[in-house]
Design a protein around this motif. Sequence first.
Motif, PDB file in Angstrom:
ATOM      1  N   ALA A  66       0.833  -1.200   0.000  1.00  0.00           N
ATOM      2  CA  ALA A  66       0.000   0.000   0.000  1.00  0.00           C
ATOM      3  C   ALA A  66       0.870   1.252   0.000  1.00  0.00           C
ATOM      4  O   ALA A  66       0.591   2.226  -0.688  1.00  0.00           O
ATOM      5  N   ASN A  70       1.130   3.972  -2.953  1.00  0.00           N
ATOM      6  CA  ASN A  70       0.838   5.360  -2.627  1.00  0.00           C
ATOM      7  C   ASN A  70       1.949   6.286  -3.083  1.00  0.00           C
ATOM      8  O   ASN A  70       1.687   7.349  -3.643  1.00  0.00           O
TER       9      ASN A  70
ATOM     10  N   VAL B 322     -10.208   0.834  -5.181  1.00  0.00           N
ATOM     11  CA  VAL B 322      -9.592   2.104  -5.595  1.00  0.00           C
ATOM     12  C   VAL B 322      -8.782   2.685  -4.440  1.00  0.00           C
ATOM     13  O   VAL B 322      -7.632   3.108  -4.607  1.00  0.00           O
ATOM     14  N   ARG B 323      -9.410   2.674  -3.261  1.00  0.00           N
ATOM     15  CA  ARG B 323      -8.713   3.227  -2.099  1.00  0.00           C
ATOM     16  C   ARG B 323      -7.394   2.490  -1.861  1.00  0.00           C
ATOM     17  O   ARG B 323      -6.385   3.096  -1.521  1.00  0.00           O
ATOM     18  N   ARG B 324      -7.436   1.171  -2.056  1.00  0.00           N
ATOM     19  CA  ARG B 324      -6.198   0.425  -1.826  1.00  0.00           C
ATOM     20  C   ARG B 324      -5.186   0.714  -2.931  1.00  0.00           C
ATOM     21  O   ARG B 324      -3.988   0.760  -2.695  1.00  0.00           O
ATOM     22  N   ALA B 325      -5.692   0.932  -4.153  1.00  0.00           N
ATOM     23  CA  ALA B 325      -4.774   1.252  -5.241  1.00  0.00           C
ATOM     24  C   ALA B 325      -4.084   2.587  -5.005  1.00  0.00           C
ATOM     25  O   ALA B 325      -2.957   2.790  -5.418  1.00  0.00           O
ATOM     26  N   VAL B 326      -4.766   3.506  -4.331  1.00  0.00           N
ATOM     27  CA  VAL B 326      -4.116   4.790  -4.082  1.00  0.00           C
ATOM     28  C   VAL B 326      -3.418   4.810  -2.724  1.00  0.00           C
ATOM     29  O   VAL B 326      -3.009   5.866  -2.264  1.00  0.00           O
ATOM     30  N   GLY B 327      -3.311   3.658  -2.077  1.00  0.00           N
ATOM     31  CA  GLY B 327      -2.429   3.589  -0.923  1.00  0.00           C
ATOM     32  C   GLY B 327      -3.069   3.324   0.426  1.00  0.00           C
ATOM     33  O   GLY B 327      -2.418   3.492   1.447  1.00  0.00           O
ATOM     34  N   ALA B 328      -4.352   2.915   0.454  1.00  0.00           N
ATOM     35  CA  ALA B 328      -4.946   2.578   1.746  1.00  0.00           C
ATOM     36  C   ALA B 328      -4.462   1.202   2.176  1.00  0.00           C
ATOM     37  O   ALA B 328      -4.472   0.266   1.387  1.00  0.00           O
ATOM     38  N   THR B 329      -4.018   1.079   3.423  1.00  0.00           N
ATOM     39  CA  THR B 329      -3.619  -0.231   3.921  1.00  0.00           C
ATOM     40  C   THR B 329      -4.872  -0.978   4.363  1.00  0.00           C
ATOM     41  O   THR B 329      -5.894  -0.356   4.643  1.00  0.00           O
TER      42      THR B 329
END
Lengths: 221, 420
Positions: A66, A70, B322-329
């Motif tokens: 993640a 990011n 989507v949230r995980r693709a943009v970096g949500a763990t």
Amino acid sequence: MGSNSLHVLKGINFNVEEGEMVSIMGSSGSGKSTLLNILGILDEADSGSYTLDGVPIKNLNEKLAAKYRNEFLGFVFQSFNLVNYKSALDNVALPLYYKGLKRRERMDLALHYLDKVGLADWSHHLPSELSGGQKQRVAVARALVTDPKVLLADEPTGALDSTTSYEVMELIQSINDEGKTILIVTHETDISNMTKRIVNLKDGVIIDDNSVEQVRIKQHV
Amino acid sequence: MFSNDRWTEIVEALNANRMRTTLTAFGVFWGIAILVLLLALTNGLRKGVSSSELANFATNSMFMWTQGTSMPYKGLPRRRRFNYKIDDVAALKSQFPELKYVSPRNQLGGYQGANNVIRGMKTGAFQVNGDYPEFIKQKPMDILQGRFLSYSDINENRKICVIGPDVVKSLYDRNEDIIGSYIKINGVNFLVVGTFKISNSQGDSEEEANTIFIPFTTFNQAFNYGDIVGWMAITAKDETSITELKEGIFSLMRRRHTIHPEDKRAIGHYDLAAEFERFNGLFDILTIVGYFVGALVLMSGIIGISNIMLIVVKERTKEIGVRRAVGATPFTIKAQILQESLILTILSGMAGISFAAGVIWILNYILDLQGPVENFANPSVSMTVVFAALIILVGSGLLAGLIPANSATKMKPVDALRIE
């Protein structure tokens, strides 16, 4: 997924240098999306190695994956994938939220990138109030907002008409001009011709990999 | 954990489907409202019954009388009649410092008996009690006029009396002065120094209203009781239960009256504390039933929340991707789902508690307007119950979010993104 394993990619070996703009071409089932997902750390290759900016991407736990997604990667999807109940500005700011930035910084940065894709005036609109091209530009802003090393676009123009497609491609070209590395998956020749290098996939193998003369898009008004 | 941004995220997510959020919240709202209401009603029942049945006598008390021996002892035959004597009272007080009040009592005539009281041309049949001044502390009563018995009355064997409302009604005309008048009990004149009324009494009220109190010493002298004590009302201090003390008291009485130590039947008693315990136990069980039923209703609300969160997670699979693709763990995703369910539960629970409080308030208001209702008074819940309800809410909110939160991150982001 599934019990019957299917080898989609069968030996891919290629390098992308910093600042390149590469399109990955191929008919459906050729493995181009799988390749992009592996590059985007959304999926993992069964074997082989992948090095991103000198960092080996192997056996990452979800937390680290993640973090890399990011910080190193920006995604643009065919179907935009904006969060439908968030305004354009909030959508762009979302990666920064997960990066852990303060609200004020997030909003400033997000507005800066929205401005860059020409949508500063639309910052408080919901995705449902935007046209397809505008949505994709919001998505591009979202992908860029963390200043990633690579921009990965999966059929970014797949859901757009050709005029809008060209507008989006023009935006992507201008981003590349600033030195950002860009990978685009597409099956449209006119789109791939707007990149600087075309990698052709067929049945999971690279059949050719050539640098091409980039077609610049004329300024539309 | 609850930063401003989290709040915004949660509120946005819950607002995204307001109708569904409201309907889901209603389950928990209803559950907690029923839980609180059930407990409040149980409480009202407990208060109502205890104020009418038992609270009209000090609860840590017992009555003790004599019933004749059932065993021969030291040459004395069985079926021997005996009486307590006035010095038993002093002995009890010195042997058992844990006792608060020991009131020797004697009683004459009786309710619905023969006429025994005369005033001028009027007569009546009343119960005449010889009592000590402490008795009013064991059996609370309101003094309407004048005063109750005092120790000067006891010491000087004064011929005074305190009379109940029905005595006043049958012996006096309206507007007649009561205090300072004389009534003749069994041929002896007594000065009326006070009138009383026993509030909160039920069942015995008529009998109690027909009662006359006179000083114990006067009673024994005037009616030739010598030093005989008919029965005693004994109250223990709050920290000791009369139920624990009573066996010791009985043994002392047996020794003093030469009764076989095993002779249980010689001394009769009625243990109010034990009755009160039993009765309290009943309401404790009712309270548990209230918690149980309320918790079950609440649980169906919680299952509703859990269910809807599962659907929400399913619907938002792509968004989560989507949230995980943009970096949500996975942790942040889980935390958000958990918090959404927690907030939903707590908010609706608070609303439920407030609603129940409103209903309780209205109930109390109606009760106040209507006057006392038999066996029901002042339904209310303590802060403990409210806090217990809140803890149940928080626990259940977490519980409701747990399964959906886990399922939210089970899918790989690449698969989640592929969902259309």
